[in-house]
Design a protein around this motif. Structure first.
Motif, mmCIF file in Angstrom:
data_model
loop_
_atom_site.group_PDB
_atom_site.id
_atom_site.type_symbol
_atom_site.label_atom_id
_atom_site.label_comp_id
_atom_site.label_asym_id
_atom_site.label_seq_id
_atom_site.Cartn_x
_atom_site.Cartn_y
_atom_site.Cartn_z
ATOM 1 N N LYS A 222 0.830 -1.214 0.000
ATOM 2 C CA LYS A 222 0.000 0.000 0.000
ATOM 3 C C LYS A 222 0.863 1.263 0.000
ATOM 4 O O LYS A 222 0.477 2.304 0.529
ATOM 5 N N ALA A 223 2.039 1.136 -0.594
ATOM 6 C CA ALA A 223 2.935 2.290 -0.652
ATOM 7 C C ALA A 223 2.393 3.281 -1.674
ATOM 8 O O ALA A 223 1.913 2.861 -2.722
ATOM 9 N N PRO A 224 2.491 4.594 -1.382
ATOM 10 C CA PRO A 224 2.040 5.574 -2.381
ATOM 11 C C PRO A 224 2.934 5.494 -3.622
ATOM 12 O O PRO A 224 4.154 5.599 -3.526
ATOM 13 N N VAL A 225 2.299 5.283 -4.773
ATOM 14 C CA VAL A 225 3.063 5.100 -6.007
ATOM 15 C C VAL A 225 2.614 6.136 -7.033
ATOM 16 O O VAL A 225 1.429 6.315 -7.262
ATOM 17 N N ASP A 226 3.590 6.793 -7.648
ATOM 18 C CA ASP A 226 3.295 7.638 -8.803
ATOM 19 C C ASP A 226 3.718 6.827 -10.025
ATOM 20 O O ASP A 226 4.907 6.735 -10.343
ATOM 21 N N PHE A 227 2.726 6.229 -10.699
ATOM 22 C CA PHE A 227 3.035 5.316 -11.798
ATOM 23 C C PHE A 227 3.699 6.042 -12.969
ATOM 24 O O PHE A 227 4.556 5.491 -13.628
ATOM 25 N N ASP A 228 3.289 7.296 -13.215
ATOM 26 C CA ASP A 228 3.868 8.005 -14.366
ATOM 27 C C ASP A 228 5.323 8.391 -14.106
ATOM 28 O O ASP A 228 6.162 8.271 -14.984
ATOM 29 N N ALA A 229 5.574 8.826 -12.894
ATOM 30 C CA ALA A 229 6.941 9.284 -12.608
ATOM 31 C C ALA A 229 7.856 8.118 -12.214
ATOM 32 O O ALA A 229 9.076 8.284 -12.149
ATOM 33 N N GLY A 230 7.294 6.943 -11.913
ATOM 34 C CA GLY A 230 8.111 5.817 -11.479
ATOM 35 C C GLY A 230 8.714 6.100 -10.109
ATOM 36 O O GLY A 230 9.928 6.105 -9.920
ATOM 37 N N HIS A 231 7.846 6.330 -9.164
ATOM 38 C CA HIS A 231 8.263 6.908 -7.912
ATOM 39 C C HIS A 231 7.440 6.273 -6.790
ATOM 40 O O HIS A 231 6.220 6.240 -6.878
ATOM 41 N N ILE A 232 8.100 5.779 -5.746
ATOM 42 C CA ILE A 232 7.371 5.219 -4.605
ATOM 43 C C ILE A 232 7.857 5.936 -3.352
ATOM 44 O O ILE A 232 9.056 6.187 -3.219
ATOM 45 N N VAL A 233 6.951 6.229 -2.443
ATOM 46 C CA VAL A 233 7.417 6.734 -1.156
ATOM 47 C C VAL A 233 7.380 5.570 -0.182
ATOM 48 O O VAL A 233 6.332 4.948 0.030
ATOM 49 N N TRP A 234 8.536 5.261 0.356
ATOM 50 C CA TRP A 234 8.632 4.092 1.223
ATOM 51 C C TRP A 234 9.425 4.471 2.468
ATOM 52 O O TRP A 234 10.543 4.953 2.362
ATOM 53 N N GLU A 235 8.805 4.285 3.606
ATOM 54 C CA GLU A 235 9.391 4.662 4.893
ATOM 55 C C GLU A 235 9.898 6.111 4.861
ATOM 56 O O GLU A 235 11.018 6.399 5.284
ATOM 57 N N GLY A 236 9.081 6.959 4.264
ATOM 58 C CA GLY A 236 9.394 8.388 4.246
ATOM 59 C C GLY A 236 10.433 8.797 3.215
ATOM 60 O O GLY A 236 10.818 9.967 3.150
ATOM 61 N N ARG A 237 10.904 7.859 2.419
ATOM 62 C CA ARG A 237 11.948 8.193 1.422
ATOM 63 C C ARG A 237 11.406 7.949 0.028
ATOM 64 O O ARG A 237 10.648 7.017 -0.174
ATOM 65 N N PRO A 238 11.883 8.718 -0.960
ATOM 66 C CA PRO A 238 11.486 8.398 -2.331
ATOM 67 C C PRO A 238 12.344 7.269 -2.885
ATOM 68 O O PRO A 238 13.545 7.215 -2.627
ATOM 69 N N VAL A 239 11.715 6.340 -3.607
ATOM 70 C CA VAL A 239 12.471 5.305 -4.316
ATOM 71 C C VAL A 239 12.181 5.512 -5.801
ATOM 72 O O VAL A 239 11.017 5.524 -6.212
ATOM 73 N N HIS A 240 13.225 5.705 -6.567
ATOM 74 C CA HIS A 240 13.056 5.964 -8.009
ATOM 75 C C HIS A 240 13.153 4.640 -8.750
ATOM 76 O O HIS A 240 14.178 3.962 -8.657
ATOM 77 N N VAL A 241 12.103 4.302 -9.459
ATOM 78 C CA VAL A 241 12.065 3.009 -10.157
ATOM 79 C C VAL A 241 12.093 3.288 -11.655
ATOM 80 O O VAL A 241 11.189 3.943 -12.179
ATOM 81 N N ARG A 242 13.127 2.810 -12.331
ATOM 82 C CA ARG A 242 13.317 3.228 -13.724
ATOM 83 C C ARG A 242 13.646 2.062 -14.638
ATOM 84 O O ARG A 242 14.289 1.102 -14.219
ATOM 85 N N ALA A 243 13.241 2.211 -15.895
ATOM 86 C CA ALA A 243 13.688 1.260 -16.916
ATOM 87 C C ALA A 243 15.013 1.775 -17.462
ATOM 88 O O ALA A 243 15.074 2.869 -18.029
ATOM 89 N N ILE A 244 16.060 1.000 -17.248
ATOM 90 C CA ILE A 244 17.391 1.393 -17.726
ATOM 91 C C ILE A 244 17.958 0.172 -18.463
ATOM 92 O O ILE A 244 18.630 -0.672 -17.863
#
Ligand code: GDG
Length: 483
Positions: A222-244
């Protein structure tokens, strides 16, 4: 491309496999540099910049050359430190053979029936990840960048973050990320997700993998996810999820195949083929069930059945490199490949022509690239594959633009190599007609297709991949510094 200017903080690389393995040979020791995309990109970088590399010390002489676990490499001109994590036989079994290779590997490739998760292996997998994390924590200076890899070390990012909240962590997942209903079959799927979310940057091969991961994180935690930006907020930190998407060293492959020794050898192969009016197809894989080797042979069989005029004309060379022989399924696979090859050769071959030649050993890289240059077609038929570097290497080596590439739509590389002929590895009839079509296109079209793919690979090399990771790490570091 020079990426050294992007490395502003000390770099620590963590992989399961080490870049240099020491093996006992008779009464001496031989150091082998391991091949593969990650080593070919990161070894030169660390040689240039210095740094630390943490990996499992799996060679038979690894303890001899690094009695305290550390050895400077490359052996002749030491430039950086290799820290070896030593594993007991039971750790190797639980972590590597069972949990990683019999559990996460098949599940991530969506081959659910092959996946086995034992309750005994899980705590060992966790403990071995912790061992790697401790080594990374001990090696990292304040603010270091840690770049860890793959499904063997899924828990490491979170474990390391607990020990060292000051370091910036990027983790790259080299294999596919499965759809949620499949991923959920891993009994520890929540822990795996939490482990990975310890990273600041999570890299995947394709946007499909990114979407599947974000979806899993959203559904499960149930982590807040920004699907367009590829971004999750987890334990108060941003996690950047990217296709590389990972790639190959285009220039290095080009210069290998242009080297006079290889060019002469390749020329000899072409002359032999021409004398007999034959064309050459090639594929190269680790002997892994995900690579679709048996279905490929079934497709080739169908091809010779449907297009008898091609008999005697096409020779197909497959290099099948032994791998993970400690797992029974891998040993079985090789027998299946041999059986299928024998059957096909008996059915169609004659004294003068062997339709399929299987080589079961590791081939020198320069020669391998020379074979790619010489071939008329390359075949990649993976059931699922994170990227598949062979497809990109084939393209890079095709300097005459003579060949065509048949590429499974289920390999990550298919997203980028739009001029390959798409195949479905499970559709033998479709495979046969696509191969027929590919071999019949006019040379000018063949050439144009290959040129477009070469341009793409030249513009998206392994250094672009590395650059994206390093840029992401520097953004993270800058954000840490602002806090
Ligand atoms: C994983 C993912 C992803 C093979 N035989 C010989 C040889 N090779 C080299 C190839 C290529 C490499 O091994 C295999 O790379 P792949 O990408 O095809 O496959 P995996 O090993 O499954 O790798 C995959 C990759 O990680 C990177 O992220 O692309 O999807 O599964 O470089 O050329 N090299 C030499 N002799 C051989 O006989 N020299």
């Amino acid at each position: 491309m020079d990426v050294t200017c992007l490395v502003t903080n000390p770099l620590v690389v963590v992989t399961n496999r080490e870049p240099y393995i020491d093996e006992k040979i008779g009464s001496g020791i031989r150091t082998i540099q391991t091949a593969g995309g990650v080593v070919s990109a990161l070894d030169p970088l660390l040689q240039e910049m210095g740094g630390d590399w943490i990996a499992w010390g799996s060679g038979s002489a690894d303890r001899v050359t690094a009695p305290r676990g550390m050895r400077e490499v490359p052996p002749k001109h030491p430039r950086y430190r290799l820290h070896r994590v030593f594993l007991s036989p039971s750790e190797e079994q639980g972590y590597y053979t069972h949990y990683a290779n019999q559990g996460l590997w098949p599940l991530s490739h969506m081959l659910v029936e092959r996946a086995r998760f034992s309750r005994r292996a899980w705590p060992i997998y966790r403990a071995v990840n912790q061992k790697f994390a401790r080594a990374a924590a001990a090696t990292s200076v304040p603010g270091a960048w840690v770049f860890s890899h793959d499904y063997q070390l899924a828990l490491l990012p979170a474990q390391l973050r607990t020990m060292r909240p000051d370091v910036a962590i990027a983790h790259f997942w080299h294999i596919p990320w499965p759809a949620f209903p499949v991923f959920r079959l891993c009994p520890q799927y929540q822990e795996i997700l939490r482990g990975l979310l310890g990273a600041d940057v999570l890299g995947f091969q394709t946007s499909d993998d990114v979407d599947a991961f974000l979806h899993a994180a959203h559904r499960t935690l149930k982590a807040p996810v920004d699907f367009d930006a590829g971004h999750i907020v987890w334990e108060g930190r941003p996690v950047h999820v990217r296709a590389i998407p990972i790639s190959v060293d285009f220039d290095a492959i080009e210069s290998l195949v242009r080297h006079p020794r290889i060019a002469r050898w390749t020329g000899g192969i072409r002359r032999k083929l021409a004398r007999r009016d034959r064309i050459l197809g090639i594929s190269v894989d680790r002997a892994d069930y995900t690579k679709g080797i048996v279905p490929r042979l079934q497709g080739i069989r169908e091809f010779f059945q449907r297009y008898p005029e091609r008999r005697g004309q096409v020779t197909f060379l497959q290099i099948v490199v032994p791998t993970r022989s400690e797992v029974q399924e891998y040993r079985n696979l090789y027998h299946q490949v041999e059986e299928e090859t024998r059957r096909l050769n008996r059915e169609f071959g004659d004294d003068d022509w062997t339709p399929v030649i299987t080589i079961r050993r590791h081939i020198d890289r320069a020669r391998l690239m020379g074979l790619f240059r010489a071939a008329d077609f390359g075949l990649v038929s993976s059931l699922f594959d994170g990227m598949n570097l062979v497809a990109k290497e084939f393209v890079a080596a095709q300097i005459e633009g003579r060949g065509v590439l048949l590429l499974s739509e289920s390999a990550g590389a298919a997203n980028e190599l739009a001029d390959a002929f798409p195949i479905n590895p499970l559709d033998a009839e479709g495979f046969a007609s696509t191969l027929h079509e590919a071999l019949n296109i006019p040379p000018a079209e063949r050439h144009a297709r290959m040129e477009r793919m070469r341009e793409h690979v030249q513009q998206h090399t392994i250094y672009d991949w590395l650059q994206s990771i390093l840029l992401a790490l520097s953004e993270v570091s800058a954000a840490y510094a602002r806090e």
